[in-house]
Design a protein around this motif. Structure first.
Motif, PDB file in Angstrom:
ATOM      1  N   THR A  68     -24.827  11.488  12.950  1.00  0.00           N
ATOM      2  CA  THR A  68     -26.108  10.803  13.077  1.00  0.00           C
ATOM      3  C   THR A  68     -27.193  11.613  12.401  1.00  0.00           C
ATOM      4  O   THR A  68     -26.994  12.741  11.943  1.00  0.00           O
ATOM      5  N   LEU A  69     -28.388  11.039  12.391  1.00  0.00           N
ATOM      6  CA  LEU A  69     -29.499  11.731  11.734  1.00  0.00           C
ATOM      7  C   LEU A  69     -29.851  13.019  12.463  1.00  0.00           C
ATOM      8  O   LEU A  69     -30.155  14.032  11.854  1.00  0.00           O
ATOM      9  N   ALA A  70     -29.796  12.963  13.822  1.00  0.00           N
ATOM     10  CA  ALA A  70     -30.181  14.156  14.583  1.00  0.00           C
ATOM     11  C   ALA A  70     -29.194  15.293  14.372  1.00  0.00           C
ATOM     12  O   ALA A  70     -29.573  16.441  14.150  1.00  0.00           O
ATOM     13  N   SER A  71     -27.898  14.947  14.430  1.00  0.00           N
ATOM     14  CA  SER A  71     -26.891  15.998  14.234  1.00  0.00           C
ATOM     15  C   SER A  71     -26.897  16.509  12.820  1.00  0.00           C
ATOM     16  O   SER A  71     -26.629  17.674  12.571  1.00  0.00           O
ATOM     17  N   SER A  72     -27.182  15.608  11.880  1.00  0.00           N
ATOM     18  CA  SER A  72     -27.209  16.059  10.484  1.00  0.00           C
ATOM     19  C   SER A  72     -28.383  16.976  10.229  1.00  0.00           C
ATOM     20  O   SER A  72     -28.342  17.821   9.343  1.00  0.00           O
ATOM     21  N   THR A  73     -29.445  16.822  11.031  1.00  0.00           N
ATOM     22  CA  THR A  73     -30.618  17.672  10.817  1.00  0.00           C
ATOM     23  C   THR A  73     -30.320  19.124  11.166  1.00  0.00           C
ATOM     24  O   THR A  73     -30.857  20.052  10.570  1.00  0.00           O
ATOM     25  N   MET A  74     -29.440  19.323  12.114  1.00  0.00           N
ATOM     26  CA  MET A  74     -29.135  20.674  12.563  1.00  0.00           C
ATOM     27  C   MET A  74     -28.215  21.400  11.609  1.00  0.00           C
ATOM     28  O   MET A  74     -28.025  22.614  11.736  1.00  0.00           O
ATOM     29  N   GLU A 102     -32.420   5.649  13.137  1.00  0.00           N
ATOM     30  CA  GLU A 102     -31.210   6.047  13.858  1.00  0.00           C
ATOM     31  C   GLU A 102     -30.378   4.816  14.236  1.00  0.00           C
ATOM     32  O   GLU A 102     -29.152   4.795  14.070  1.00  0.00           O
ATOM     33  N   HIS A 103     -31.064   3.799  14.741  1.00  0.00           N
ATOM     34  CA  HIS A 103     -30.354   2.579  15.150  1.00  0.00           C
ATOM     35  C   HIS A 103     -29.732   1.875  13.940  1.00  0.00           C
ATOM     36  O   HIS A 103     -28.581   1.403  14.006  1.00  0.00           O
ATOM     37  N   ILE A 104     -30.475   1.813  12.838  1.00  0.00           N
ATOM     38  CA  ILE A 104     -29.948   1.168  11.634  1.00  0.00           C
ATOM     39  C   ILE A 104     -28.734   1.928  11.112  1.00  0.00           C
ATOM     40  O   ILE A 104     -27.727   1.327  10.702  1.00  0.00           O
ATOM     41  N   ALA A 105     -28.804   3.261  11.110  1.00  0.00           N
ATOM     42  CA  ALA A 105     -27.676   4.063  10.628  1.00  0.00           C
ATOM     43  C   ALA A 105     -26.434   3.840  11.493  1.00  0.00           C
ATOM     44  O   ALA A 105     -25.309   3.725  10.981  1.00  0.00           O
ATOM     45  N   GLU A 106     -26.633   3.745  12.805  1.00  0.00           N
ATOM     46  CA  GLU A 106     -25.496   3.519  13.690  1.00  0.00           C
ATOM     47  C   GLU A 106     -24.860   2.152  13.440  1.00  0.00           C
ATOM     48  O   GLU A 106     -23.626   2.023  13.371  1.00  0.00           O
ATOM     49  N   GLU A 107     -25.710   1.122  13.293  1.00  0.00           N
ATOM     50  CA  GLU A 107     -25.186  -0.221  13.034  1.00  0.00           C
ATOM     51  C   GLU A 107     -24.484  -0.283  11.678  1.00  0.00           C
ATOM     52  O   GLU A 107     -23.454  -0.945  11.528  1.00  0.00           O
ATOM     53  N   PHE A 108     -25.048   0.400  10.700  1.00  0.00           N
ATOM     54  CA  PHE A 108     -24.424   0.405   9.374  1.00  0.00           C
ATOM     55  C   PHE A 108     -23.046   1.061   9.423  1.00  0.00           C
ATOM     56  O   PHE A 108     -22.093   0.576   8.796  1.00  0.00           O
ATOM     57  N   ASN A 109     -22.934   2.161  10.166  1.00  0.00           N
ATOM     58  CA  ASN A 109     -21.634   2.823  10.287  1.00  0.00           C
ATOM     59  C   ASN A 109     -20.602   1.896  10.913  1.00  0.00           C
ATOM     60  O   ASN A 109     -19.447   1.812  10.458  1.00  0.00           O
ATOM     61  N   LYS A 110     -21.019   1.167  11.950  1.00  0.00           N
ATOM     62  CA  LYS A 110     -20.083   0.257  12.605  1.00  0.00           C
ATOM     63  C   LYS A 110     -19.637  -0.854  11.661  1.00  0.00           C
ATOM     64  O   LYS A 110     -18.452  -1.168  11.552  1.00  0.00           O
ATOM     65  N   LYS A 111     -20.593  -1.460  10.978  1.00  0.00           N
ATOM     66  CA  LYS A 111     -20.252  -2.594  10.114  1.00  0.00           C
ATOM     67  C   LYS A 111     -19.449  -2.150   8.899  1.00  0.00           C
ATOM     68  O   LYS A 111     -18.521  -2.848   8.466  1.00  0.00           O
ATOM     69  N   SER A 112     -19.792  -1.018   8.311  1.00  0.00           N
ATOM     70  CA  SER A 112     -19.031  -0.554   7.145  1.00  0.00           C
ATOM     71  C   SER A 112     -17.605  -0.175   7.543  1.00  0.00           C
ATOM     72  O   SER A 112     -16.651  -0.437   6.793  1.00  0.00           O
ATOM     73  N   ASN A 113     -17.450   0.436   8.724  1.00  0.00           N
ATOM     74  CA  ASN A 113     -16.097   0.740   9.195  1.00  0.00           C
ATOM     75  C   ASN A 113     -15.304  -0.530   9.453  1.00  0.00           C
ATOM     76  O   ASN A 113     -14.109  -0.614   9.126  1.00  0.00           O
ATOM     77  N   SER A 114     -15.956  -1.532  10.053  1.00  0.00           N
ATOM     78  CA  SER A 114     -15.277  -2.809  10.297  1.00  0.00           C
ATOM     79  C   SER A 114     -14.885  -3.476   8.985  1.00  0.00           C
ATOM     80  O   SER A 114     -13.791  -4.052   8.866  1.00  0.00           O
ATOM     81  N   ARG A 127     -29.008  10.889   3.192  1.00  0.00           N
ATOM     82  CA  ARG A 127     -27.554  10.831   3.220  1.00  0.00           C
ATOM     83  C   ARG A 127     -27.081   9.430   3.624  1.00  0.00           C
ATOM     84  O   ARG A 127     -26.133   8.889   3.059  1.00  0.00           O
ATOM     85  N   VAL A 128     -27.787   8.847   4.598  1.00  0.00           N
ATOM     86  CA  VAL A 128     -27.462   7.481   5.004  1.00  0.00           C
ATOM     87  C   VAL A 128     -27.740   6.510   3.859  1.00  0.00           C
ATOM     88  O   VAL A 128     -26.963   5.590   3.587  1.00  0.00           O
ATOM     89  N   ARG A 129     -28.874   6.729   3.195  1.00  0.00           N
ATOM     90  CA  ARG A 129     -29.206   5.859   2.060  1.00  0.00           C
ATOM     91  C   ARG A 129     -28.149   5.951   0.970  1.00  0.00           C
ATOM     92  O   ARG A 129     -27.775   4.947   0.356  1.00  0.00           O
TER      93      ARG A 129
END
Length: 748
Positions: free
Chosen positions: A741-747, A681-693, A587-589
């Motif tokens: 995040t990846l963890a929440s999406s897994t559930m 997880e860290h890459i996904a978080e950084e990507f979310n921040k930068k894409s939102n910015s 999903r992140v990809r």
């Protein structure tokens, strides 16, 4: 007494009328032409004359000041008209300049000589008036002093201002264009006789200027031996201010490049110090361009005449192709430069005669009319620009080269660069080697050209691949091979190597071999802008390809696991857990691929194609070289601004997003490592921040509401078609609601 007075009026003193400076023995003034000018008139009646009444003395001393002015003006004219400063041709300019600096000789000036010619005309009228007075006095039985004052009364409004003029010229060392400026200012006075006189002097000065304009704009020759014209050679002014290192660099560049190309870019400039104030700067620039254009047209580069025979060698040297492939390409010679070009062919004599006639009409006019001058200069510039347009656009096939630059620097040939990135994908996983990086890239570059281009593109032989300034800071680090990316213990090394490889391969550059006269159009600054856009687009395409390859690799792995599970069924639970654990990363990809795809579509379609169509319409409708240069600069500026390369905050965010995407793709291949999951997880978080910015900045009124990016709203609409970005991006102050995040999406 009257004969003494008449002689004094012509500058000759005696016993009755004396010169104070001749009696000052302490000064020992020698009234040669080089003697300095006096501030005040020095002609006076001898003090021991007792037979002259005080009233007559006052009248005579007033009249004899005209003789002083006459003598000083005549001395100035004699000094300025002295041709002894014309040296023999075997004397070096350096020795001449050395003598001038030592004070042995005053700097010669053709403009001062022209002014002196006008002064001589005024003095000849004055001499005629004195001669006429003498004839009246001789014929009169009772000569009176009033006859002299009446005959010379009109010169009291001419000679004193002229003397003040030459005094200012001498004291301030005025010459050249500054002399014309001074005369033009003095024309604005309330005395009609003086105004007519100064206008005549200005006319003489303009004769020199028109002669220089004719030499420059008809023949392309700068005839300005003493640096008085407002068009001057660049090296003359730079040699005084440049450091020795800069001077050597310029000389080296001038010695290797074509002379006409050097003249066009570095040879001439506008000297503002010599530009008269009544000549606008845009008219001076038009004169500069017209002269340079005529110079180019009258003196075609010798390399063009030999290009047909040596094109294979020069292109082969510039691009370093494989012998077999280069052999096929080199047979396709550019038909636009096969013929030998001559100056008569590029600039017909009839056109040169038309330019000369326009300048001759200006020269013969008794007064300087600014509107007529500007109109003539504009017409001459149009003629020069049209013939230069014929040379560059028609003969040199400018549009074909523009299309080639679009194909290769703007990635219009997508299949070629797709093939090149696929062939070099494994190579770019490792940092470039400083000694062989360029040679390593040549193999996939040539393979891609053989697969996609073959012999169909005659411009491809002008394109060469470069890796300038490759530096590998961490060459001692042992990087994993291709198979090491699947090892579970190489996760930490993967981050380090990924960062180095991205930074290293970002330096991939293209060079385009440009021949004369296209070098007048494709300057180094223009090609550097193309290179900047190319490196940005190549990174974008490489990121998109890695995202696609990561998905294909994962699907291949899933199909292999499924086939293996069906065959033996022993590791089904392990395979199922791995798929469940890494399912959210797809999903992140997809979020990454969605952003990169839309950004690439926006740049390639909304920006490049639309601006290309605008440029093509300008090329079809314009027949002026200067207009084409302006349109092309606007084209490149629009590409850079609408691609956000000139906005530091946006370009840094985009660089970070592409770097995160590449790191994400490489970590996906390390699916067995738990550290890899944490890194994702860290890459996904950084990507979310930068894409939102990125979305927050692009939708701001300063960017989206301006005209700098007319199609930006389409890009934002594609990104936010389901309000996803709008709901996740909250403000500029890093108030961002995190995406799942990846963890929440897994559930889920």
């Amino acid at each position: 007494m009257l004969h003494e007075l008449l002689l004094a009026l012509l500058g000759y003193t005696g016993d009755l009328i004396i010169d104070d400076r001749e009696y000052q023995e302490s000064l020992r003034v020698n009234l040669s032409p080089d003697a300095p000018l006096s501030d005040e008139p020095t002609f006076k009646l001898a003090p021991d004359l007792s037979f002259i009444q005080p009233s007559d003395r006052e009248v005579i001393e007033r009249v004899i000041t005209l003789g002083f002015y006459y003598r000083e003006l005549e001395r100035f004219a004699a000094k300025s008209r002295n041709l002894s400063w014309i040296r023999s041709s075997n004397e070096s300019p350096l020795s001449r300049a050395t003598e001038i600096l030592k004070g042995k000789k005053v700097k010669p000036s053709v403009y001062r000589r022209a002014l002196s010619n006008g002064i001589v005309e005024v003095l000849s009228v004055y001499r005629s008036a004195v001669l006429h007075i003498e004839q009246i006095l001789l014929s009169d039985s009772l000569p009176v002093l009033a006859t002299v004052t009446q005959g010379l009364n009109k010169f009291f409004v001419l000679l004193p201002p002229l003397y003040e003029l030459i005094l200012e010229i001498e004291r301030n060392h005025i010459y050249g264009g500054r002399l014309l400026n001074l005369l033009h200012k003095r024309c604005h006075c309330g005395v009609p006789e003086l105004q007519t006189c100064i206008q005549r002097l200005l006319w003489h000065g303009h004769q020199v200027m028109y002669n220089q304009l004719t030499s420059w704009m008809v023949y392309g020759i700068l005839h300005d031996q003493y640096g008085e014209f407002f068009v001057s050679r660049q090296e003359d002014s730079d040699s005084e201010h440049d450091s020795p290192a800069n001077t050597l660099e310029k000389l080296a560049r001038m010695s290797t490049n074509d002379v006409s190309l050097t003249d066009w870019h570095l040879g001439f400039h506008i000297s503002l110090d010599m530009l008269p104030e009544y000549v606008p700067i845009n008219i001076a620039e038009s004169i500069l361009f017209a002269g340079k254009a005529i110079r180019v047209l009258r003196n075609p580069s010798p390399s063009v005449q030999l290009h047909g025979a040596s094109s294979h060698q020069s292109i082969q040297k510039g691009s370093q192709r494989v012998q077999g492939f280069t052999g096929r390409i080199s047979l396709q010679k550019d038909s636009s430069v096969e013929t030998t070009l001559t100056g008569e062919e590029l600039l017909p004599q009839a056109e040169a005669d038309k330019i000369e006639v326009m300048l001759q009409e200006l020269k013969e006019s008794s007064e300087f009319h600014k509107r007529s001058f500007e109109t003539a200069v504009g017409s001459i510039k149009a003629i020069a620009a049209n013939h230069l347009w014929q040379l560059v656009v028609v003969r040199a096939d400018l549009n074909g080269h523009l299309k080639a630059l679009k194909d290769y620097f703007l990635l219009a040939k997508g299949d070629f660069f797709q093939s090149f990135l696929e062939e070099s994908r494994m190579l770019m996983r490792l940092p470039p080697r400083q000694s062989t990086a360029e040679a390593d890239l040549m193999v996939p570059f040539q393979l891609a050209s053989i697969k996609t281009i073959a012999d169909e593109d005659k411009y491809f032989s002008r394109v060469s691949l470069r890796m300038p300034g490759v530096t590998v800071k961490s060459s001692h680090v042992e990087l994993p091979k291709t198979k090491a990316y699947s090892d579970g213990d190489s996760g930490v090394q993967l981050d380090t190597s990924a960062g180095m490889s991205i930074d290293g391969w970002d330096g991939i550059a293209l060079e385009y071999s440009v021949d004369w006269p296209l070098q007048l159009f494709f300057t180094p600054e223009v090609l550097s802008k193309y290179l900047r856009i190319f490196q940005y687009l190549l990174r974008l395409k490489r990121t998109q390809m890695e995202l696609e390859k990561s998905w294909a690799s994962a699907m291949h792995q899933d199909h292999s696991d499924f086939a293996k599970r069906r065959s033996d069924g022993i590791n089904s639970s392990i395979s199922q857990q791995r798929r469940q654990r890494f399912r959210p990363m797809w999903r992140v990809r997809e979020h990454m691929a969605f952003l990169i795809r839309n950004l690439q579509f926006y740049i390639q379609v909304d920006v490049i194609e639309s601006q290309w169509n605008v440029l093509q319409s300008h090329i079809q409708n314009s027949h002026d070289f200067t207009e084409l240069v302006g349109f092309h600069q606007e084209y490149l500026s629009a590409l850079i601004s609408q691609s956000f390369l000139d906005i530091g905050s946006v370009s840094r965010i985009l660089d970070g997003i592409m770097r995160l995407c590449l790191q994400f793709c490489w970590k996906i291949e390390n699916q067995e490592s738990k550290d890899s999951t944490a890194g994702l997880e860290h890459i996904a978080e950084e990507f979310n921040k930068k894409s939102n910015s990125l979305y927050t900045i692009l939708r701001s009124s300063r960017i989206a509401g301006s005209q700098r990016a007319p199609f930006l709203r389409r890009f934002l609409l594609r990104l936010n078609f389901n309000s996803f970005f709008e709901t996740t991006a909250r403000g500029v102050l890093n108030v961002v609601r995190p995406r799942p995040t990846l963890a929440s999406s897994t559930m889920i």
